[in-house]
Design a protein around this motif. Structure first.
Motif, PDB file in Angstrom:
ATOM      1  N   GLN A  91       0.821  -1.251   0.051  1.00 52.31           N
ATOM      2  CA  GLN A  91       0.015   0.036   0.002  1.00 52.31           C
ATOM      3  C   GLN A  91       0.912   1.334  -0.098  1.00 52.31           C
ATOM      4  O   GLN A  91       0.621   2.152  -0.611  1.00 52.31           O
ATOM      5  CB  GLN A  91      -1.027   0.011   1.336  1.00 52.31           C
ATOM      6  CG  GLN A  91      -1.864   1.339   1.318  1.00 52.31           C
ATOM      7  CD  GLN A  91      -2.724   1.320   2.591  1.00 52.31           C
ATOM      8  OE1 GLN A  91      -2.281   0.722   3.344  1.00 52.31           O
ATOM      9  NE2 GLN A  91      -3.911   1.989   2.563  1.00 52.31           N
ATOM     10  N   TYR A  98       2.193   1.806  -3.305  1.00 52.48           N
ATOM     11  CA  TYR A  98       1.217   2.524  -4.181  1.00 52.48           C
ATOM     12  C   TYR A  98       1.003   3.681  -3.884  1.00 52.48           C
ATOM     13  O   TYR A  98       0.939   4.687  -4.966  1.00 52.48           O
ATOM     14  CB  TYR A  98       0.075   1.414  -4.216  1.00 52.48           C
ATOM     15  CG  TYR A  98      -1.077   1.913  -4.990  1.00 52.48           C
ATOM     16  CD1 TYR A  98      -1.041   1.623  -6.596  1.00 52.48           C
ATOM     17  CD2 TYR A  98      -2.112   2.805  -4.355  1.00 52.48           C
ATOM     18  CE1 TYR A  98      -2.239   2.297  -7.322  1.00 52.48           C
ATOM     19  CE2 TYR A  98      -3.114   3.536  -5.278  1.00 52.48           C
ATOM     20  CZ  TYR A  98      -3.313   3.121  -6.567  1.00 52.48           C
ATOM     21  OH  TYR A  98      -4.151   3.455  -7.258  1.00 52.48           O
ATOM     22  N   LYS A 106       1.540   6.864  -6.679  1.00 53.51           N
ATOM     23  CA  LYS A 106       0.458   7.553  -7.154  1.00 53.51           C
ATOM     24  C   LYS A 106       0.701   9.123  -7.131  1.00 53.51           C
ATOM     25  O   LYS A 106       0.241   9.826  -7.700  1.00 53.51           O
ATOM     26  CB  LYS A 106      -0.654   7.080  -6.510  1.00 53.51           C
ATOM     27  CG  LYS A 106      -2.055   7.721  -7.058  1.00 53.51           C
ATOM     28  CD  LYS A 106      -3.056   6.737  -6.482  1.00 53.51           C
ATOM     29  CE  LYS A 106      -4.406   7.120  -7.445  1.00 53.51           C
ATOM     30  NZ  LYS A 106      -4.503   8.627  -7.700  1.00 53.51           N
ATOM     31  N   GLY A 156       3.857  -2.120  -4.932  1.00 60.03           N
ATOM     32  CA  GLY A 156       2.863  -1.207  -4.969  1.00 60.03           C
ATOM     33  C   GLY A 156       3.395  -0.088  -6.131  1.00 60.03           C
ATOM     34  O   GLY A 156       2.485   0.406  -6.840  1.00 60.03           O
ATOM     35  N   ASN A 157       4.786   0.133  -6.373  1.00 62.81           N
ATOM     36  CA  ASN A 157       5.190   0.971  -7.292  1.00 62.81           C
ATOM     37  C   ASN A 157       4.686   0.473  -8.691  1.00 62.81           C
ATOM     38  O   ASN A 157       4.170   1.367  -9.554  1.00 62.81           O
ATOM     39  CB  ASN A 157       6.646   1.178  -7.227  1.00 62.81           C
ATOM     40  CG  ASN A 157       7.263   1.831  -6.201  1.00 62.81           C
ATOM     41  OD1 ASN A 157       8.414   1.399  -5.799  1.00 62.81           O
ATOM     42  ND2 ASN A 157       6.497   2.272  -5.295  1.00 62.81           N
ATOM     43  N   LYS A 217       2.073  -1.323  -9.441  1.00 61.16           N
ATOM     44  CA  LYS A 217       0.706  -1.124  -9.467  1.00 61.16           C
ATOM     45  C   LYS A 217       0.422   0.073  -9.691  1.00 61.16           C
ATOM     46  O   LYS A 217      -0.580   0.223 -10.681  1.00 61.16           O
ATOM     47  CB  LYS A 217      -0.114  -1.938  -8.169  1.00 61.16           C
ATOM     48  CG  LYS A 217      -1.281  -1.590  -8.293  1.00 61.16           C
ATOM     49  CD  LYS A 217      -2.131  -1.785  -6.573  1.00 61.16           C
ATOM     50  CE  LYS A 217      -3.417  -1.726  -6.696  1.00 61.16           C
ATOM     51  NZ  LYS A 217      -4.045  -2.038  -5.455  1.00 61.16           N
ATOM     52  N   ALA A 218       0.793   1.240  -9.441  1.00 61.63           N
ATOM     53  CA  ALA A 218       0.589   2.374  -9.948  1.00 61.63           C
ATOM     54  C   ALA A 218       1.202   2.844 -11.044  1.00 61.63           C
ATOM     55  O   ALA A 218       0.365   3.462 -11.970  1.00 61.63           O
ATOM     56  CB  ALA A 218       1.362   3.388  -8.747  1.00 61.63           C
TER      57      ALA A 218
END
Length: 329
Positions: free
Chosen positions: A134, A137, A141, A171-172, A174-175
């Protein structure tokens, strides 16, 4: 004289027995952070040392500086086993190598509570930390939103093989997947180090110059190093979108100055929560003494037996940054 000697002997014996009983009742916990060079783990460690059970004498806490080396941490576990520690709170440098240390403690009957960084072992008593996917991300973001999902970025990673590096990287990614027009020009580790990140960024600015529009740094120290490199190159920090993770003091000031974004990781809650869980593993009738359980009602104590406790992240904003800085005083 003889009677006086007998009385003194009895008094000394009673004192010795009382001291032995007190020592026996004291719980010996080893705190094993992966390294103490940077502010975040210093805050985490200091919070553990200020736990009410430690300051009251219920717990004797010994800190072992892992020096960012998995073999050093394993040697420290062997020392704690030899010295008969009752429990260990462990923040490993390596998600895989740390499993050997946990196995050694488990075989010796010593409970291990993970905190802050993860280890690939099912032998932990519990884990008290935060969701690094999280965090990765959210920070990416923040960078991509400022860039309008166009342009090129560089990614500065944590130590390769540490859980925070792996999960923040997830997370990186995913963004970044949500912004297919964004290009990643460079991706390399700076080992949580401000100095290493500054050197990397200097090299990247030489290679790519103004083509770099964003910097995704997996912790604040590295984001701050990138900022120093940008300043040293005579460039305007406001032309870049920069983010990190942790909410260390210099990063809070940089957020206030409009130079970067950050997400606060509550290391104090992680460390104190882990101490509470470790005591519970040794003393079954123990009730938590830290205030963090009332601070985070969405993370209930549940008798101290949950396999995982997830401390929430706090995005640093213009509205809360002054309060967060004041809390450091």
């Amino acid at each position: 004289m003889k009677a006086r000697t007998t009385m003194m002997t009895a008094s000394v014996l009673a004192l010795a027995l009382g001291t032995a009983a007190t020592a026996q009742d004291t719980i010996k916990i080893g705190l094993a952070p992966y390294g103490l060079n940077a502010e975040f783990m210093q805050l985490w460690t200091n919070a553990a040392e200020q736990h009410p059970a430690v300051t009251s004498g219920l717990v004797e806490l010994t800190v072992f500086d892992g020096r960012y080396d998995a073999l050093v941490q394993q040697d420290q576990f062997e020392t704690m086993i030899t010295q008969g520690f009752d429990a260990i709170v462990f923040a490993p440098i390596d998600v895989e190598a740390g499993a050997t240390a946990v196995q050694l403690a488990h075989d010796a009957g010593i409970p291990v509570v993970g905190s802050n960084t993860r280890v690939n072992s099912d032998l932990l008593t519990s884990y008290v930390g935060s969701d690094d996917v999280q965090a990765g991300y959210l920070e990416a973001k923040a960078v991509l939103d400022k860039m309008g999902c166009t342009g090129a970025v560089v990614v500065i990673e944590g130590p390769i093989g540490q859980s925070a590096q792996i999960q923040r990287g997830e997370g990186n990614e995913k963004a970044l997947a949500e912004c297919p027009e964004v290009t990643v020009l460079e991706q390399q580790t700076a080992n949580w180090s401000r100095a290493e990140a500054q050197s990397l960024m200097e090299n990247w600015l030489t290679s790519h110059g103004e083509n770099i529009k964003g910097v995704i740094a997996q912790n604040d120290e590295m984001a701050l190093g990138a900022i120093e490199a940008i300043k040293a190159a005579g460039m305007d920090v406001s032309d870049f979108a920069i983010a990190g993770v942790d909410g260390v003091t210099d990063a809070l000031n940089a957020v206030k100055a409009g130079q970067m974004a950050s997400i606060l990781q509550d290391g104090a809650a992680q460390a104190q929560g882990a101490i509470d869980v470790a005591i519970k593993a040794v003393k079954p009738d123990y009730e938590p003494m830290s205030e963090i359980w009332s601070q985070y009602p969405d993370m209930p104590w549940n008798g101290g037996t949950d396999a995982e406790y997830n401390v929430p992240w706090t995005p640093v904003t213009a509205e809360n940054v002054d309060d967060l800085l004041a809390a450091r005083q």
